[in-house]
Design a protein around this motif. Structure first.
Motif, PDB file in Angstrom:
ATOM      1  N   TYR A 180       5.637  -2.398  47.386  1.00  0.00           N
ATOM      2  CA  TYR A 180       5.016  -3.221  46.173  1.00  0.00           C
ATOM      3  C   TYR A 180       5.928  -3.673  45.141  1.00  0.00           C
ATOM      4  O   TYR A 180       6.732  -3.006  44.910  1.00  0.00           O
ATOM      5  N   PHE A 181       5.952  -5.011  44.965  1.00  0.00           N
ATOM      6  CA  PHE A 181       6.606  -5.505  43.815  1.00  0.00           C
ATOM      7  C   PHE A 181       6.071  -5.726  42.492  1.00  0.00           C
ATOM      8  O   PHE A 181       4.996  -6.511  42.638  1.00  0.00           O
ATOM      9  N   VAL A 182       6.076  -5.255  41.557  1.00  0.00           N
ATOM     10  CA  VAL A 182       5.533  -5.646  40.289  1.00  0.00           C
ATOM     11  C   VAL A 182       6.305  -6.518  39.458  1.00  0.00           C
ATOM     12  O   VAL A 182       7.375  -6.322  39.060  1.00  0.00           O
ATOM     13  N   SER A 183       5.385  -7.657  38.904  1.00  0.00           N
ATOM     14  CA  SER A 183       6.025  -8.781  38.499  1.00  0.00           C
ATOM     15  C   SER A 183       6.552  -8.247  37.181  1.00  0.00           C
ATOM     16  O   SER A 183       6.100  -7.343  36.443  1.00  0.00           O
ATOM     17  N   VAL A 184       7.649  -9.037  36.627  1.00  0.00           N
ATOM     18  CA  VAL A 184       8.404  -8.848  35.220  1.00  0.00           C
ATOM     19  C   VAL A 184       7.207  -8.967  34.260  1.00  0.00           C
ATOM     20  O   VAL A 184       6.753 -10.018  34.369  1.00  0.00           O
ATOM     21  N   GLY A 185       7.046  -8.204  33.380  1.00  0.00           N
ATOM     22  CA  GLY A 185       6.074  -8.494  32.060  1.00  0.00           C
ATOM     23  C   GLY A 185       6.696  -9.366  31.033  1.00  0.00           C
ATOM     24  O   GLY A 185       7.908  -9.649  30.964  1.00  0.00           O
ATOM     25  N   PRO A 186       5.733 -10.053  30.223  1.00  0.00           N
ATOM     26  CA  PRO A 186       6.122 -10.734  29.240  1.00  0.00           C
ATOM     27  C   PRO A 186       7.111 -10.073  28.123  1.00  0.00           C
ATOM     28  O   PRO A 186       7.034  -8.827  27.989  1.00  0.00           O
ATOM     29  N   ALA A 203       7.080 -16.257  39.900  1.00  0.00           N
ATOM     30  CA  ALA A 203       6.529 -17.262  41.020  1.00  0.00           C
ATOM     31  C   ALA A 203       7.672 -17.208  42.071  1.00  0.00           C
ATOM     32  O   ALA A 203       6.950 -17.071  43.220  1.00  0.00           O
ATOM     33  N   ALA A 204       8.938 -17.226  42.015  1.00  0.00           N
ATOM     34  CA  ALA A 204       9.609 -17.387  43.268  1.00  0.00           C
ATOM     35  C   ALA A 204       9.467 -15.916  43.934  1.00  0.00           C
ATOM     36  O   ALA A 204       9.616 -15.991  45.224  1.00  0.00           O
ATOM     37  N   MET A 205       9.562 -14.865  43.150  1.00  0.00           N
ATOM     38  CA  MET A 205       9.431 -13.485  44.032  1.00  0.00           C
ATOM     39  C   MET A 205       8.020 -13.605  45.092  1.00  0.00           C
ATOM     40  O   MET A 205       8.238 -13.029  46.033  1.00  0.00           O
ATOM     41  N   GLU A 206       7.000 -13.753  44.180  1.00  0.00           N
ATOM     42  CA  GLU A 206       5.629 -13.710  44.988  1.00  0.00           C
ATOM     43  C   GLU A 206       5.802 -14.912  46.012  1.00  0.00           C
ATOM     44  O   GLU A 206       5.109 -14.530  47.137  1.00  0.00           O
ATOM     45  N   ALA A 207       6.270 -15.666  46.029  1.00  0.00           N
ATOM     46  CA  ALA A 207       6.415 -16.788  47.197  1.00  0.00           C
ATOM     47  C   ALA A 207       7.194 -16.511  48.269  1.00  0.00           C
ATOM     48  O   ALA A 207       7.049 -16.742  49.410  1.00  0.00           O
ATOM     49  N   TYR A 214       2.503  -8.023  46.037  1.00  0.00           N
ATOM     50  CA  TYR A 214       2.862  -8.492  44.725  1.00  0.00           C
ATOM     51  C   TYR A 214       1.777  -8.030  43.757  1.00  0.00           C
ATOM     52  O   TYR A 214       0.541  -8.541  43.966  1.00  0.00           O
ATOM     53  N   ILE A 215       2.070  -7.424  42.826  1.00  0.00           N
ATOM     54  CA  ILE A 215       1.088  -6.894  41.566  1.00  0.00           C
ATOM     55  C   ILE A 215       1.436  -7.648  40.449  1.00  0.00           C
ATOM     56  O   ILE A 215       2.630  -7.484  39.825  1.00  0.00           O
ATOM     57  N   ASP A 216       0.682  -8.450  40.007  1.00  0.00           N
ATOM     58  CA  ASP A 216       0.888  -9.420  38.875  1.00  0.00           C
ATOM     59  C   ASP A 216       0.444  -9.058  37.666  1.00  0.00           C
ATOM     60  O   ASP A 216      -0.504  -9.052  36.941  1.00  0.00           O
ATOM     61  N   VAL A 217       1.509  -8.208  37.084  1.00  0.00           N
ATOM     62  CA  VAL A 217       1.190  -7.367  35.676  1.00  0.00           C
ATOM     63  C   VAL A 217       1.352  -8.379  34.580  1.00  0.00           C
ATOM     64  O   VAL A 217       0.529  -8.416  33.671  1.00  0.00           O
ATOM     65  N   TYR A 218       2.292  -9.470  34.714  1.00  0.00           N
ATOM     66  CA  TYR A 218       2.543 -10.327  33.607  1.00  0.00           C
ATOM     67  C   TYR A 218       1.255 -11.159  33.279  1.00  0.00           C
ATOM     68  O   TYR A 218       0.925 -11.245  32.317  1.00  0.00           O
ATOM     69  N   GLU A 219       0.574 -11.617  34.270  1.00  0.00           N
ATOM     70  CA  GLU A 219      -0.612 -12.573  34.204  1.00  0.00           C
ATOM     71  C   GLU A 219      -1.762 -11.342  33.369  1.00  0.00           C
ATOM     72  O   GLU A 219      -2.310 -11.881  32.561  1.00  0.00           O
ATOM     73  N   HIS A 220      -1.785 -10.381  33.886  1.00  0.00           N
ATOM     74  CA  HIS A 220      -2.838  -9.289  33.433  1.00  0.00           C
ATOM     75  C   HIS A 220      -2.641  -8.983  31.924  1.00  0.00           C
ATOM     76  O   HIS A 220      -3.615  -8.973  31.001  1.00  0.00           O
ATOM     77  N   LEU A 221      -1.220  -8.751  31.624  1.00  0.00           N
ATOM     78  CA  LEU A 221      -1.019  -8.761  30.094  1.00  0.00           C
ATOM     79  C   LEU A 221      -1.064  -9.903  29.342  1.00  0.00           C
ATOM     80  O   LEU A 221      -1.401  -9.716  28.096  1.00  0.00           O
ATOM     81  N   GLU A 223      -3.617 -11.987  29.935  1.00  0.00           N
ATOM     82  CA  GLU A 223      -4.945 -12.054  29.419  1.00  0.00           C
ATOM     83  C   GLU A 223      -5.602 -11.116  28.484  1.00  0.00           C
ATOM     84  O   GLU A 223      -6.254 -11.240  27.909  1.00  0.00           O
ATOM     85  N   THR A 224      -5.013 -10.020  28.768  1.00  0.00           N
ATOM     86  CA  THR A 224      -5.641  -8.646  27.871  1.00  0.00           C
ATOM     87  C   THR A 224      -4.940  -8.403  26.576  1.00  0.00           C
ATOM     88  O   THR A 224      -5.571  -7.997  25.680  1.00  0.00           O
ATOM     89  N   GLY A 225      -3.745  -9.077  26.298  1.00  0.00           N
ATOM     90  CA  GLY A 225      -2.749  -8.944  25.250  1.00  0.00           C
ATOM     91  C   GLY A 225      -1.868  -7.782  25.384  1.00  0.00           C
ATOM     92  O   GLY A 225      -2.154  -6.962  26.158  1.00  0.00           O
ATOM     93  N   TYR A 226      -0.868  -7.842  24.730  1.00  0.00           N
ATOM     94  CA  TYR A 226       0.105  -6.613  24.532  1.00  0.00           C
ATOM     95  C   TYR A 226       1.102  -6.855  23.352  1.00  0.00           C
ATOM     96  O   TYR A 226       0.768  -7.388  22.613  1.00  0.00           O
ATOM     97  N   SER A 227       1.892  -5.823  23.124  1.00  0.00           N
ATOM     98  CA  SER A 227       2.820  -6.064  22.169  1.00  0.00           C
ATOM     99  C   SER A 227       4.041  -5.301  22.740  1.00  0.00           C
ATOM    100  O   SER A 227       4.092  -4.374  23.668  1.00  0.00           O
ATOM    101  N   THR A 228       5.166  -5.328  21.612  1.00  0.00           N
ATOM    102  CA  THR A 228       6.448  -4.554  22.282  1.00  0.00           C
ATOM    103  C   THR A 228       6.951  -3.986  20.990  1.00  0.00           C
ATOM    104  O   THR A 228       6.706  -4.192  19.785  1.00  0.00           O
ATOM    105  N   LEU A 229       7.874  -2.923  21.146  1.00  0.00           N
ATOM    106  CA  LEU A 229       8.481  -2.273  20.320  1.00  0.00           C
ATOM    107  C   LEU A 229       9.647  -3.111  19.448  1.00  0.00           C
ATOM    108  O   LEU A 229      10.063  -2.868  18.506  1.00  0.00           O
ATOM    109  N   ASP A 230      10.398  -3.725  20.615  1.00  0.00           N
ATOM    110  CA  ASP A 230      11.536  -4.480  20.110  1.00  0.00           C
ATOM    111  C   ASP A 230      11.797  -5.824  20.548  1.00  0.00           C
ATOM    112  O   ASP A 230      12.907  -6.484  20.641  1.00  0.00           O
TER     113      ASP A 230
END
Length: 259
Positions: A180-186, A203-207, A214-221, A223-230
């Motif tokens: 499984y490859f997990v997409s790079v998050g935002p 997009a290139a990895m998925e194709a 392919y597990i699309d964590v980028y789109e999931h975050l 859509e649902t919202g996210y935050s970062t520490l730095d």
């Protein structure tokens, strides 16, 4: 009823005073109208007062009931709930191996599960092929899920990632394992990479990945919202959300990873 009596009185006065002038009649009618308005307003006030007294009596008569349950403690902004089912026998049969960078370290620290973790801060493609994969290669057997989370530190190595992961996925498939490859998050204002670059990389990895889910964590975050520490690394609650999303996807693609 009060209004009816007043109207009757007004009618009697009008008959008795029929000989008076129209001007006098108008004055009497105006006086009666004022009396009616005052009487109607008083009636409304009396009704409100009665209703208020009835409510007091009702509240006083109603017994106080004890709560049947207590509120659930509120989680802090950096806490999350892990949703992995606790099926120990199935967990042993379906081995999970996570390979990644500092974001993967964040997930490991957040969930503390029994998976195999091969991850190191600030790492990219060179570490993946020299250390990240070699140190877990012997663990990959039948019913193993290898989950790769790489790329945020070196999106420029896109072609190398595709070629290497495709080669390894073929080898691992022959062993009965799944890749499984997990997409790079935002990110948020990361000084080294933008979300536009991450989207192109994903997009290139998925194709181009073959034999890899392919597990699309980028789109999931997104859509649902996210935050970062730095700007790059996620707080604990987001790390747990990513972990749960990965497990949910494994459930779907394996037809019930957890039994």
């Amino acid at each position: 009823m009060r209004k009816a009596i007043l109207l009757a009185g007004f009618f009697t006065l009008s008959v008795l005073a029929g000989c008076q002038t129209n001007e006098k009649n108008s004055e009497i009618a105006e006086d009666v109208k004022k009396i009616e308005e005052n009487t109607e307003e008083k009636g409304k006030e009396d009704a409100k007062k009665d209703k208020k007294e009835n409510n007091k009596d009702s509240i006083a008569a109603e017994p106080t009931s004890m709560p049947t349950s207590f509120p659930v403690p509120t989680l802090s902004p950096h806490e999350g709930t892990i949703s992995k089912p606790s099926h120990a026998e199935n967990f042993q049969q379906n081995k999970l191996i996570f390979v990644g960078d500092s974001r993967t370290e964040g997930i490991q620290d957040a969930v503390h599960d029994d998976s195999i973790w091969s991850c190191l801060s600030s790492m990219g493609y060179d570490w993946l092929i020299s250390t990240g994969v070699p140190q877990i290669e012997q663990e990959i057997v039948d019913n193993t899920s290898v989950i790769i989370l790489m790329g945020v530190n070196d999106v420029q190595n896109l072609n190398k990632y595709v070629q290497y992961i495709n080669e390894k996925a073929k080898e691992w498939t022959d062993r009965g394992a799944s890749t499984y490859f997990v997409s790079v998050g935002p990110v948020e204002n990361d000084p080294y990479v933008t979300n536009e670059q991450i989207e192109s990389f994903n997009a290139a990895m998925e194709a181009n990945l073959l034999g890899v889910t392919y597990i699309d964590v980028y789109e999931h975050l997104m859509e649902t919202g996210y935050s970062t520490l730095d700007g790059t690394h996620y707080p604990e609650d987001v790390s747990v959300e990513i972990y749960n999303y990965i497990l949910d996807h494994l459930e779907e693609t394996t037809g019930g990873l957890w039994g």
